[in-house]
Motif scaffolding. Structure first.
Motif, short mmCIF file in Angstrom:
data_model
loop_
_atom_site.label_atom_id
_atom_site.label_comp_id
_atom_site.label_asym_id
_atom_site.label_seq_id
_atom_site.Cartn_x
_atom_site.Cartn_y
_atom_site.Cartn_z
N ARG A 58 -7.90 -11.72 7.97
CA ARG A 58 -7.94 -10.63 6.99
C ARG A 58 -8.95 -9.59 7.47
NH1 ARG A 58 -9.89 -7.38 3.52
NH2 ARG A 58 -9.37 -7.52 1.32
N PRO A 59 -8.54 -8.34 7.73
CA PRO A 59 -9.47 -7.37 8.30
C PRO A 59 -10.45 -6.84 7.24
CG PRO A 59 -7.31 -6.37 7.99
CD PRO A 59 -7.18 -7.80 7.56
N PRO A 60 -11.75 -6.97 7.49
CA PRO A 60 -12.72 -6.39 6.56
C PRO A 60 -12.82 -4.88 6.76
CG PRO A 60 -13.69 -8.14 7.92
CD PRO A 60 -12.38 -7.77 8.52
N ILE A 61 -13.34 -4.20 5.75
CA ILE A 61 -13.79 -2.81 5.92
C ILE A 61 -15.22 -2.75 5.40
CG2 ILE A 61 -11.47 -1.83 5.79
CD1 ILE A 61 -12.04 -0.98 2.93
N ASP A 62 -15.98 -1.77 5.85
CA ASP A 62 -17.42 -1.85 5.57
C ASP A 62 -18.06 -0.49 5.35
OD1 ASP A 62 -19.16 -0.90 8.16
OD2 ASP A 62 -17.20 -1.63 8.76
N ARG A 74 -10.77 8.34 8.97
CA ARG A 74 -10.18 8.25 7.62
C ARG A 74 -10.68 6.99 6.92
NH1 ARG A 74 -4.33 8.55 8.41
NH2 ARG A 74 -4.62 6.44 9.17
N GLY A 75 -10.79 5.90 7.70
CA GLY A 75 -11.36 4.67 7.17
C GLY A 75 -10.37 3.82 6.39
N GLY A 76 -10.76 2.57 6.19
CA GLY A 76 -9.99 1.68 5.32
C GLY A 76 -8.96 0.84 6.04
N LEU A 77 -8.25 0.05 5.24
CA LEU A 77 -7.27 -0.90 5.79
C LEU A 77 -6.11 -0.20 6.47
CD1 LEU A 77 -7.14 -3.49 2.85
CD2 LEU A 77 -8.11 -3.85 5.12
N ARG A 78 -5.98 1.11 6.23
CA ARG A 78 -4.86 1.85 6.83
C ARG A 78 -4.99 1.92 8.35
NH1 ARG A 78 -2.63 7.56 4.40
NH2 ARG A 78 -0.87 7.77 5.83
N PHE A 79 -6.17 1.60 8.86
CA PHE A 79 -6.34 1.55 10.32
C PHE A 79 -5.26 0.62 10.92
CE2 PHE A 79 -8.02 0.26 14.36
CZ PHE A 79 -8.64 1.40 14.84
N ARG A 80 -4.96 -0.45 10.18
CA ARG A 80 -3.98 -1.44 10.62
C ARG A 80 -2.58 -0.83 10.78
NH1 ARG A 80 -3.61 -6.33 6.40
NH2 ARG A 80 -3.35 -4.52 5.08
N ALA A 81 -2.36 0.29 10.07
CA ALA A 81 -1.05 0.93 10.09
C ALA A 81 -1.01 2.12 11.04
CB ALA A 81 -0.69 1.38 8.67
N THR A 82 -1.94 2.18 11.99
CA THR A 82 -1.93 3.30 12.93
C THR A 82 -0.65 3.28 13.76
OG1 THR A 82 -4.32 3.02 13.08
CG2 THR A 82 -3.31 4.49 14.69
N HIS A 96 0.86 -1.19 0.00
CA HIS A 96 0.00 0.00 0.00
C HIS A 96 0.89 1.24 0.00
CE1 HIS A 96 -3.01 -2.77 2.09
NE2 HIS A 96 -3.54 -2.48 0.93
N PRO A 97 0.50 2.28 -0.73
CA PRO A 97 1.39 3.44 -0.78
C PRO A 97 1.23 4.37 0.42
CG PRO A 97 -0.45 3.75 -2.27
CD PRO A 97 -0.63 2.41 -1.63
N PHE A 98 1.36 3.81 1.59
CA PHE A 98 1.46 4.66 2.78
C PHE A 98 2.41 3.98 3.76
CE2 PHE A 98 -1.32 1.69 4.87
CZ PHE A 98 -2.38 1.47 4.02
#
Ligand code: NA7
Length: 542
Positions: free
Chosen positions: A336-340, A282-290, A255-257
């Motif tokens: 695998r973390p879902p987003i919704d 902000r939302g999304g899978l980036r939550f995992r990168a907090t 992911h580009p972050f």
């Protein structure tokens, strides 16, 4: 291409390479081998159209969990400038439109054979070629066989007693009818609360008269915050192609972050809560990168897990329903973390009910619906959002037999054993795009796919330059790689989620082995590049 026929044998079409599958991987591999290397290539695709996983997954709410501006190819700046995504997360028809655009733009369609299901592939030790048989009786021969079959393409329909007795209709989300299903006025039962069930639930609840969600494992989910891409974002994407591409390639998940160099345990409770709140908004899978250690440190992860548990309790109005939806048996993102979009909110609707299968297991399916221990839930439609026989399932489906006739299924009976996820000893000249033992499903797939397709093309170019006709991973290199894959998984919390499909745990009888490589995409890319630079160390070439 050429055609030959030996006495008593079938006519074969000959190619330098046969690629199985016409999704993201197959299309790009074709482009590289045909247009960059000048090889003769045929892509065999079982479906009636291109798109791979996006050809099949057309269930209500199906869209990508990675953001559109990086869930796409990055190899062509021109392509990126020409294509305009409409939303932050692309919906399935838009992804198919994109892939069809790519196929036309690069003139790929003439070399793709649709409606062609591979039934068996055998390696011939004398000719060093693969012989590939299709369902319609066609036969192909090729020096290289490249599987581009995806990781999540073999549907897992649970073996629940009584399914044949069901009086209504049932569907698996991965084989959703192309014409759609009219759920208006219907009582729908949805089994499964993975990423798919969590995407489908809010959309089905709006369409159906009533929806009952049958949940075996409560799941964490973070809001996707989908939205149309405005002009400013479009301009930013168009102006930053190179940076986006480079950044995606140098990160753990493609992911580009970047993930901050900050532990969840190094900040005060108030700071941590503020950072999680911002990530939630902000939302999304980036939550995992907090924080840097959510996937590696249990205590750190517990802070994220607890934050989401509290969110679920605050969103779902009925406390008993909320408590059923709160996950306790695994940590956030170890599956695998879902987003919704409004998943938890959907349980506040009058026409939605939740059945906790841990407390009230399915007894059987009956004519009227699903019978759990507590009673029968009358249904007109059952939707199985029950996932896939991941990673190994699609490869076993090809019925591959290597040197001396050995079957891949037998060699991997106790779990997959690959070198770099690219090759398996005993199966010369067979390359697997995003196979088990590579980062694959732990990443943003197009980035992992591009790396594999490029590595394979470079390797085939090397073979051509050396005048070699056979390449096979050595057993020694494979054993070392398997040990490293296990070590990389053990360095994370991922293997702790005992019901995860990363471990094969969702398919009864499947060996419980952590299949993807958890050492990170950037690190993995470097390893693959070093192997190539070091004369394809770990491969026997002749
Ligand atoms: P998943 O993530 O494998 O989810 C499947 C869901 O179905 C999950 O909640 C399972 O519960 C449930 N399940 C599976 N079998 C049964 C049976 N027999 N009874 C009840 N419930 C069952 O698949 P998805 O399609 O959601 O997502 C797959 C990937 O696609 C996703 O991760 C993205 O990468 C895209 P369990 O958790 O096993 O208890």
């Amino acid at each position: 291409m050429s055609v030959s026929q030996n006495a008593g044998a079938k006519a074969s079409s000959h190619f330098d390479a046969v690629i199985v599958g016409a999704g993201f991987s197959g299309l790009y591999q074709l482009h590289l081998l045909r247009d960059k290397l000048g090889r003769s290539v045929r892509v065999l695709e079982a479906a009636g159209g291109i798109g791979g996983t996006w050809y099949w997954n057309r269930y209500p709410g199906a869209r990508c969990d990675s953001e559109s501006h990086y869930y796409c190819y990055s190899f062509s700046r021109e392509l990126q400038q020409e294509w305009r995504w409409s939303e932050r997360y692309p919906e399935h028809p838009e992804i198919r439109r994109y892939l069809n655009y790519v196929a036309e733009r690069f003139n790929l369609l003439p070399d793709i054979q649709l409606n062609t299901k591979v039934m068996r592939a055998d390696f011939n030790d004398e000719s060093n070629r693969w012989v590939i048989q299709t369902e319609s009786g066609e036969q192909f021969e090729a020096t290289y066989l490249v599987t581009a079959v995806g990781c999540l393409s073999t549907a897992n329909v649970p073996n629940i007693a009584g399914l044949d007795d069901f009086g209504g209709d049932w569907y698996h989300t991965g084989h959703w009818p192309h014409e759609g299903v009219n759920l208006a006025g219907k009582r729908v039962g949805l089994v499964g609360t993975g990423s798919t069930g969590i995407q489908a639930t809010p959309v089905i609840a709006e369409q159906a008269e009533h929806l009952t969600v049958f949940q075996r494992t409560a799941n964490y989910s973070v809001p996707a915050r989908n939205r149309p891409l405005d002009d400013a974002m479009q301009a930013w994407i168009a102006g930053n192609h190179d940076e986006i591409r480079l950044q995606a390639r140098r990160t753990t998940n493609g992911h580009p972050f970047d993930i901050p160099e900050l532990s969840a345990l190094d900040v005060s409770d108030a700071e941590r809560a503020a950072l999680y709140e911002a990530a939630w908004e902000r939302g999304g899978l980036r939550f995992r990168a907090t924080f840097k250690d959510l996937i590696t440190n249990r205590e750190a992860n517990e802070t994220a897990s607890e934050f989401i548990r509290d969110k679920i309790r605050s969103i779902v109005k009925d406390p008993a329903t909320a408590e059923k939806l709160v996950p306790h048996d695994h940590l956030y993102a170890t599956k695998r973390p879902p987003i919704d979009t409004n998943y938890f909110e959907t349980f506040n609707r009058d026409n939605v009910a939740l059945v906790d299968l841990k407390a009230d297991p399915i007894d059987r399916i009956v004519k009227e619906g699903i019978r759990t221990q507590a009673g029968t839930h009358p249904l007109d439609v059952i939707v199985f959002a029950t996932g896939f026989d991941a990673l190994t399932g699609p490869l076993f489906g090809l019925n591959v037999h290597g040197s001396d006739g050995v079957a891949l299924k037998d060699v991997w009976a106790d779990g997959p054993r690959t070198y770099l996820g690219l090759q398996t000893p005993g199966f010369p000249n067979l390359f697997t795009i995003t196979g088990p033992g590579s980062p694959s499903v732990l990443t943003n797939m197009p980035v992992a796919i591009e790396q594999h397709a490029e590595w394979i093309a470079d390797c085939i170019a090397h073979m051509r330059d050396k005048g070699a006709s056979r390449i096979e991973a050595t057993r020694e290199a494979t054993e070392k790689w398997v040990a490293h894959v296990n070590e990389a998984a053990e360095a994370t919390l991922l293997p702790m989620a005992s019901s995860s499909w990363y471990l094969g745990a969702n398919v009864p009888g499947k060996p419980k082995v952590f299949m993807p490589y958890a050492g990170g995409l950037a690190h993995y890319r470097q390893i693959c590049a070093d192997v190539a630079a070091n004369h394809y160390d770990g491969f026997a070439i002749s």
